[in-house]
Design a protein around this motif. Structure first.
Motif, PDB file in Angstrom:
ATOM      1  N   THR A  76      67.072   8.730  65.944  1.00 53.73           N
ATOM      2  CA  THR A  76      67.569   8.588  64.573  1.00 53.73           C
ATOM      3  C   THR A  76      66.426   8.730  63.575  1.00 53.73           C
ATOM      4  N   GLN A  77      65.281   8.135  63.897  1.00 53.22           N
ATOM      5  CA  GLN A  77      64.122   8.227  63.004  1.00 53.22           C
ATOM      6  C   GLN A  77      63.609   9.657  62.872  1.00 53.22           C
ATOM      7  N   ALA A  78      63.899  10.472  63.872  1.00 50.42           N
ATOM      8  CA  ALA A  78      63.502  11.883  63.794  1.00 50.42           C
ATOM      9  C   ALA A  78      64.410  12.668  62.852  1.00 50.42           C
ATOM     10  N   LEU A  79      65.604  12.106  62.559  1.00 46.87           N
ATOM     11  CA  LEU A  79      66.579  12.800  61.721  1.00 46.87           C
ATOM     12  C   LEU A  79      66.629  12.291  60.285  1.00 46.87           C
ATOM     13  N   THR A  80      66.049  11.108  60.052  1.00 48.31           N
ATOM     14  CA  THR A  80      66.026  10.568  58.686  1.00 48.31           C
ATOM     15  C   THR A  80      64.778   9.731  58.476  1.00 48.31           C
ATOM     16  N   LYS A  81      64.257   9.798  57.284  1.00 46.95           N
ATOM     17  CA  LYS A  81      63.123   8.954  56.903  1.00 46.95           C
ATOM     18  C   LYS A  81      63.593   7.778  56.059  1.00 46.95           C
ATOM     19  N   ARG A  82      64.893   7.683  55.864  1.00 46.23           N
ATOM     20  CA  ARG A  82      65.452   6.613  55.058  1.00 46.23           C
ATOM     21  C   ARG A  82      65.825   5.420  55.944  1.00 46.23           C
ATOM     22  N   PRO A  83      65.940   4.244  55.352  1.00 49.12           N
ATOM     23  CA  PRO A  83      66.236   3.056  56.167  1.00 49.12           C
ATOM     24  C   PRO A  83      67.618   3.097  56.801  1.00 49.12           C
ATOM     25  N   PHE A  84      67.704   2.505  57.973  1.00 50.37           N
ATOM     26  CA  PHE A  84      68.983   2.315  58.658  1.00 50.37           C
ATOM     27  C   PHE A  84      68.891   1.025  59.453  1.00 50.37           C
ATOM     28  N   GLY A  85      70.016   0.556  59.931  1.00 51.84           N
ATOM     29  CA  GLY A  85      70.040  -0.689  60.683  1.00 51.84           C
ATOM     30  C   GLY A  85      70.552  -0.515  62.094  1.00 51.84           C
ATOM     31  N   VAL A  86      70.521  -1.611  62.836  1.00 48.51           N
ATOM     32  CA  VAL A  86      71.065  -1.638  64.196  1.00 48.51           C
ATOM     33  C   VAL A  86      71.974  -2.853  64.316  1.00 48.51           C
ATOM     34  N   MET A  91      76.325 -11.616  72.224  1.00 47.44           N
ATOM     35  CA  MET A  91      76.591 -12.021  73.611  1.00 47.44           C
ATOM     36  C   MET A  91      75.924 -11.103  74.637  1.00 47.44           C
ATOM     37  N   HIS A  92      75.192 -10.086  74.170  1.00 46.33           N
ATOM     38  CA  HIS A  92      74.522  -9.166  75.091  1.00 46.33           C
ATOM     39  C   HIS A  92      73.493  -9.942  75.912  1.00 46.33           C
ATOM     40  N   PRO A  93      73.479  -9.761  77.234  1.00 38.51           N
ATOM     41  CA  PRO A  93      72.544 -10.521  78.076  1.00 38.51           C
ATOM     42  C   PRO A  93      71.074 -10.228  77.790  1.00 38.51           C
ATOM     43  N   ASP A  94      70.782  -9.070  77.203  1.00 41.74           N
ATOM     44  CA  ASP A  94      69.401  -8.716  76.893  1.00 41.74           C
ATOM     45  C   ASP A  94      69.134  -8.740  75.388  1.00 41.74           C
ATOM     46  N   LEU A  95      69.782  -9.674  74.688  1.00 43.39           N
ATOM     47  CA  LEU A  95      69.674  -9.705  73.230  1.00 43.39           C
ATOM     48  C   LEU A  95      68.228  -9.796  72.752  1.00 43.39           C
ATOM     49  N   ASP A  96      67.452 -10.674  73.342  1.00 42.99           N
ATOM     50  CA  ASP A  96      66.058 -10.828  72.901  1.00 42.99           C
ATOM     51  C   ASP A  96      65.282  -9.529  73.068  1.00 42.99           C
ATOM     52  N   ALA A  97      65.503  -8.857  74.182  1.00 47.40           N
ATOM     53  CA  ALA A  97      64.806  -7.590  74.423  1.00 47.40           C
ATOM     54  C   ALA A  97      65.248  -6.526  73.423  1.00 47.40           C
ATOM     55  N   LEU A  98      66.535  -6.528  73.080  1.00 49.62           N
ATOM     56  CA  LEU A  98      67.050  -5.563  72.102  1.00 49.62           C
ATOM     57  C   LEU A  98      66.446  -5.810  70.723  1.00 49.62           C
ATOM     58  N   VAL A  99      66.330  -7.082  70.348  1.00 53.15           N
ATOM     59  CA  VAL A  99      65.685  -7.423  69.075  1.00 53.15           C
ATOM     60  C   VAL A  99      64.247  -6.925  69.076  1.00 53.15           C
ATOM     61  N   ASN A 100      63.558  -7.143  70.172  1.00 54.94           N
ATOM     62  CA  ASN A 100      62.163  -6.697  70.275  1.00 54.94           C
ATOM     63  C   ASN A 100      62.044  -5.184  70.135  1.00 54.94           C
ATOM     64  N   VAL A 101      62.989  -4.452  70.708  1.00 51.47           N
ATOM     65  CA  VAL A 101      62.984  -2.988  70.583  1.00 51.47           C
ATOM     66  C   VAL A 101      63.117  -2.595  69.116  1.00 51.47           C
ATOM     67  N   CYS A 102      64.050  -3.235  68.416  1.00 49.16           N
ATOM     68  CA  CYS A 102      64.239  -2.936  66.995  1.00 49.16           C
ATOM     69  C   CYS A 102      62.967  -3.215  66.201  1.00 49.16           C
ATOM     70  N   LEU A 103      62.361  -4.357  66.461  1.00 44.24           N
ATOM     71  CA  LEU A 103      61.173  -4.750  65.717  1.00 44.24           C
ATOM     72  C   LEU A 103      59.986  -3.848  66.026  1.00 44.24           C
ATOM     73  N   SER A 104      59.851  -3.464  67.274  1.00 43.66           N
ATOM     74  CA  SER A 104      58.705  -2.624  67.659  1.00 43.66           C
ATOM     75  C   SER A 104      58.794  -1.231  67.048  1.00 43.66           C
ATOM     76  N   HIS A 105      60.007  -0.829  66.665  1.00 38.78           N
ATOM     77  CA  HIS A 105      60.178   0.488  66.040  1.00 38.78           C
ATOM     78  C   HIS A 105      60.469   0.373  64.540  1.00 38.78           C
ATOM     79  N   ASN A 106      60.160  -0.782  63.986  1.00 48.17           N
ATOM     80  CA  ASN A 106      60.236  -0.994  62.536  1.00 48.17           C
ATOM     81  C   ASN A 106      61.631  -0.770  61.943  1.00 48.17           C
TER      82      ASN A 106
END
Length: 352
Positions: A76-86, A91-106
């Protein structure tokens, strides 16, 4: 006369900008229009198109693994330079890991959906530099989320597509908007026109979230059969799944009625019959009912099986008249909003 018309238009646009400025400032977008997070639909192409059109696209993580989500964010970041969310399901079993992925990619904004997020998750999002957004189906929960650190709320009425609550947006807005001013509140559910968005902005909303119109856009990767079903659908066709027996709960989901919805009723009836006859345990029957829709959304969106798949759609589906580019949809919404504000001004201050 032309000068007067152009002045009225400019004033209406200034009013619109002033009304949804809190939402635009919070999102970092030109328009306070969020794309609803729809599984299999809200991916890189649609999300980037919404952000590039001035709105705010949101990736639907759904059941993605952390690795799969990372791939989608980078694409998605390759297709837009504008902000977007996730949008993350709490209830996802890997919620913490998913949050970390979002944060690590700004990723700038994280929407915590599908349940009440914990204070720890909200802190993790905010401490990592992202903005935390939550859903409030009632005023009390909205206040609780704000105390926990949520920075913006989405109130979604039962007119929406997919999993829905029991209360309409019209009522939720009256219950919540006058009483929540500490954070931006975005409205959702059944929205398909800019003048409707204006009505909620004037009540205090900061912006609006739309899904159904964007699901049927040109940039949406949904199968053509899926889009055609939307174009042919009417508001009354977008019905909520029916529960036959209170002993076997059915999560309410709004979608276009088709062969699958009729089969689901028969499936519930058969499970109920087998349970009453002692042929199946209650827990097993409940699982059989819950598993009926497994993979059904993918069948409709990706494979184009609109008879046996799940056609999740909001009641605004009746306003999908053609398959348009996302930029045309956002422009249409803005023009409708401006026209509504001009009409209102003419009624409130009629020319002498």
């Amino acid at each position: 006369m032309t000068d007067i018309a152009s002045t009225d238009d400019a004033q209406a646009r200034e009013t619109l900008q002033r009304l949804w400025k809190p939402g635009c400032d919070f999102l970092g977008s030109e328009l306070a229009i969020l794309g609803g997070a729809m599984s299999w639909v809200s991916e890189r192409n649609l999300v980037s198109a919404i952000s590039n059109a001035g709105g705010f696209g949101v990736i639907a993580c759904g059941a993605m693994s952390p690795e799969r989500l990372e791939e989608e964010i980078v694409a998605t970041q390759a297709l837009t330079k504008r902000p977007f969310g996730v949008n993350l399901i709490t209830m996802h079993p890997d919620l913490d890991a998913l949050v970390n992925v979002c944060l690590s990619h700004n990723v700038t904004h994280i929407v915590l959906a599908g349940g009440v997020p914990t204070g720890a998750t909200i802190r993790r999002v905010r401490d990592g530099g992202a903005r935390a957004i939550g859903f409030a189906p009632a005023l009390a929960l909205g206040r609780r989320l704000i105390k926990m650190g949520i920075e913006a709320l989405i109130i979604e009425g039962s007119e929406a597509g997919g999993h829905v609550g029991p209360v309409s947006l019209n009522v939720l807005a009256q219950e919540i908007l006058p009483h929540v001013t500490e954070v931006p509140v975005f409205v959702a559910g059944g929205l398909g026109r800019g003048d409707a968005i204006v009505s909620y902005l004037e009540q205090g909303a900061a912006g609006a979230q739309l899904g159904t119109l964007f699901a049927a856009s040109q940039e949406s990767i949904a199968h053509e059969n899926f889009k055609v079903a939307f174009r042919r659908g009417n508001a009354r066709d977008a019905t909520v799944s029916v529960q036959l027996d209170e002993r076997f709960p059915v999560i309410p989901v709004r979608g276009l009625a088709n062969a699958a919805t009729r089969h689901f009723m028969k499936h519930q009836a058969e499970m109920l019959r087998r349970f009453q006859a002692g042929d199946i345990e209650r827990e097993a029957a409940q699982l059989e009912i819950e598993h009926f829709w497994s993979g059904a959304l993918r069948r409709a969106v990706v494979e184009g099986d609109v008879d046996n798949g799940s056609l999740m759609a909001g009641q605004s589906v009746g306003m999908v008249k053609e398959i348009k580019p996302v930029a045309d949809i956002t422009s249409m919404l803005v023009e409708q909003a401006v026209a509504a504000l001009k009409r209102r001004e003419g009624r409130v201050h009629p020319p002498k």
